[in-house]
Design a protein around this motif. Sequence first.
Motif, PDB file in Angstrom:
ATOM      1  N   MET A   1     -10.477 -15.466  -4.311  1.00  0.00           N
ATOM      2  CA  MET A   1      -9.706 -15.770  -3.106  1.00  0.00           C
ATOM      3  C   MET A   1      -9.364 -17.273  -3.069  1.00  0.00           C
ATOM      4  N   ASN A   2      -8.085 -17.627  -2.850  1.00  0.00           N
ATOM      5  CA  ASN A   2      -7.745 -19.056  -2.813  1.00  0.00           C
ATOM      6  C   ASN A   2      -7.901 -19.613  -1.383  1.00  0.00           C
ATOM      7  N   LYS A   3      -7.712 -20.940  -1.273  1.00  0.00           N
ATOM      8  CA  LYS A   3      -7.947 -21.642   0.015  1.00  0.00           C
ATOM      9  C   LYS A   3      -7.107 -21.062   1.149  1.00  0.00           C
ATOM     10  N   LEU A   4      -5.828 -20.800   0.823  1.00  0.00           N
ATOM     11  CA  LEU A   4      -4.917 -20.291   1.850  1.00  0.00           C
ATOM     12  C   LEU A   4      -5.359 -18.899   2.326  1.00  0.00           C
ATOM     13  N   GLN A   5      -5.771 -18.088   1.385  1.00  0.00           N
ATOM     14  CA  GLN A   5      -6.250 -16.743   1.762  1.00  0.00           C
ATOM     15  C   GLN A   5      -7.497 -16.853   2.655  1.00  0.00           C
ATOM     16  N   GLU A   6      -8.391 -17.788   2.306  1.00  0.00           N
ATOM     17  CA  GLU A   6      -9.609 -17.972   3.119  1.00  0.00           C
ATOM     18  C   GLU A   6      -9.246 -18.419   4.532  1.00  0.00           C
ATOM     19  N   GLU A   7      -8.264 -19.311   4.602  1.00  0.00           N
ATOM     20  CA  GLU A   7      -7.835 -19.842   5.902  1.00  0.00           C
ATOM     21  C   GLU A   7      -7.200 -18.718   6.749  1.00  0.00           C
ATOM     22  N   ILE A   8      -6.448 -17.838   6.088  1.00  0.00           N
ATOM     23  CA  ILE A   8      -5.830 -16.703   6.795  1.00  0.00           C
ATOM     24  C   ILE A   8      -6.925 -15.794   7.366  1.00  0.00           C
ATOM     25  N   ILE A   9      -7.940 -15.533   6.570  1.00  0.00           N
ATOM     26  CA  ILE A   9      -9.033 -14.656   7.026  1.00  0.00           C
ATOM     27  C   ILE A   9      -9.738 -15.293   8.238  1.00  0.00           C
ATOM     28  N   ARG A  10      -9.929 -16.616   8.175  1.00  0.00           N
ATOM     29  CA  ARG A  10     -10.599 -17.314   9.282  1.00  0.00           C
ATOM     30  C   ARG A  10      -9.760 -17.227  10.570  1.00  0.00           C
ATOM     31  N   LEU A  11      -8.463 -17.541  10.417  1.00  0.00           N
ATOM     32  CA  LEU A  11      -7.558 -17.518  11.577  1.00  0.00           C
ATOM     33  C   LEU A  11      -7.438 -16.120  12.180  1.00  0.00           C
ATOM     34  N   LYS A  12      -7.408 -15.149  11.276  1.00  0.00           N
ATOM     35  CA  LYS A  12      -7.274 -13.753  11.707  1.00  0.00           C
ATOM     36  C   LYS A  12      -8.431 -13.368  12.631  1.00  0.00           C
ATOM     37  N   LYS A  13      -9.645 -13.794  12.257  1.00  0.00           N
ATOM     38  CA  LYS A  13     -10.821 -13.480  13.083  1.00  0.00           C
ATOM     39  C   LYS A  13     -10.710 -14.208  14.417  1.00  0.00           C
ATOM     40  N   GLU A  14     -10.364 -15.484  14.335  1.00  0.00           N
ATOM     41  CA  GLU A  14     -10.260 -16.318  15.543  1.00  0.00           C
ATOM     42  C   GLU A  14      -9.263 -15.714  16.532  1.00  0.00           C
ATOM     43  N   LYS A  15      -8.159 -15.179  16.021  1.00  0.00           N
ATOM     44  CA  LYS A  15      -7.099 -14.649  16.898  1.00  0.00           C
ATOM     45  C   LYS A  15      -7.269 -13.163  17.210  1.00  0.00           C
ATOM     46  N   GLN A  16      -8.335 -12.572  16.730  1.00  0.00           N
ATOM     47  CA  GLN A  16      -8.584 -11.124  16.897  1.00  0.00           C
ATOM     48  C   GLN A  16      -7.366 -10.322  16.447  1.00  0.00           C
ATOM     49  N   ALA A  17      -6.919 -10.671  15.252  1.00  0.00           N
ATOM     50  CA  ALA A  17      -5.728  -9.996  14.710  1.00  0.00           C
ATOM     51  C   ALA A  17      -6.121  -9.051  13.582  1.00  0.00           C
ATOM     52  N   GLU A  28      -1.096 -10.806  -3.675  1.00  0.00           N
ATOM     53  CA  GLU A  28      -1.936 -11.750  -2.908  1.00  0.00           C
ATOM     54  C   GLU A  28      -1.966 -11.388  -1.412  1.00  0.00           C
ATOM     55  N   ILE A  29      -0.951 -10.671  -0.941  1.00  0.00           N
ATOM     56  CA  ILE A  29      -0.949 -10.212   0.457  1.00  0.00           C
ATOM     57  C   ILE A  29      -1.828  -8.957   0.545  1.00  0.00           C
ATOM     58  N   GLN A  30      -1.658  -8.065  -0.416  1.00  0.00           N
ATOM     59  CA  GLN A  30      -2.490  -6.850  -0.425  1.00  0.00           C
ATOM     60  C   GLN A  30      -3.969  -7.232  -0.368  1.00  0.00           C
ATOM     61  N   ASP A  31      -4.326  -8.314  -1.087  1.00  0.00           N
ATOM     62  CA  ASP A  31      -5.742  -8.689  -1.188  1.00  0.00           C
ATOM     63  C   ASP A  31      -6.339  -9.247   0.110  1.00  0.00           C
ATOM     64  N   ILE A  32      -5.499  -9.632   1.076  1.00  0.00           N
ATOM     65  CA  ILE A  32      -6.067 -10.137   2.341  1.00  0.00           C
ATOM     66  C   ILE A  32      -5.853  -9.139   3.501  1.00  0.00           C
TER      67      ILE A  32
END
Length: 303
Positions: A1-17, A28-32
């Motif tokens: 997982m690259n930095k951007l993917q990690e950041e997306i996962i973090r934001l997703k949790k924060e926003k309850q998305a 790379e989208i399928q993987d997140i």
Amino acid sequence: MNKLQEEIIRLKKEKQAIILAHNYQKPEIQDIADFMGDSIELCRKAHQTRARMIVFCGVDFMAQSAVILNPDKKVLIPSKAALCPMAQMLPPDYLKFWQQRHPGVPSVLYVNTLGEAKALCDVCCTSANAVKIVEKMPEKKILFGPDSHLAAYVAKETGKEIIPVPSHGYCPVHVLFEKEDLLKLKAMHPEAILMIHPECPMEAIQMADFVGSTSQMGHFVEQTDAKTFIVGTEIGLIHRLKKENPKKEFIPANPEAICTAMKAITLEKVYMALKEERYEVNLSEKVVKAAQQSLEKMVEIVK
Ligand code: 13P
Ligand code: SF4
């Protein structure tokens, strides 16, 4: 997982998305994604989710379906360029014109249509359930749009009179599967199983060992002992097939079958969608209410 993917996962949790992604999305989208699927599976998931916000990695009509099924939820599409050309082929007024020419004939619309067109039809369908939906209808004559190839496939399978509206609606990606190329591939890989999407022309469908939606192809691969498959749909599906079946081989039936609308979604755009909560998909209350009936009817018939 690259930095951007990690950041997306973090934001997703924060926003309850929740991130829903179609099987044609970039690897790379399928993987997140929280959930991957074909059109009907994504509709169902959008219907059931408790998330506050849906980030829809797919094309316009799919994100609109998520809104129609969840009018109280925020649905975001990361790119405004993710527009399915087939969905644009059936303007609502054109459908109205054909309905007036065939009074009493019900209209079944492929989900690959705009919300405003869905609002005018009797029931929606996807590639996974079009045959079943039409079979279950008591009428022998049906208006069907916008894909004329799917219409022809449904007519062949059900024996009903299917009037395609418009007469030549098509997917620019799935018309790229030609008989000559498929014959060559089959000759090169005589042991391979040929899978074809029902949006393809009849000459390709007639050569297929299996015809089905993107996820139905996935289930078929898992249930079949064969080791090699020729994949007759957009190449994005191959990433998922390989991931889920590492010991099997997948050959694209046409390596140039790429849906640019699906590929408009990038990791950067998903990140910005979450960060700025953009681009929200909006439909009028009137359209949502009318289209809800035809989409819910489909979900109900095939549940
Ligand atoms: P599926 O429902 O089979 O995933 O198909 C959607 C689509 O747009 C095919 O082009
Ligand atoms: Fe539309 Fe074809 Fe792309 Fe599917 S593959 S989203 S039908 S253009």
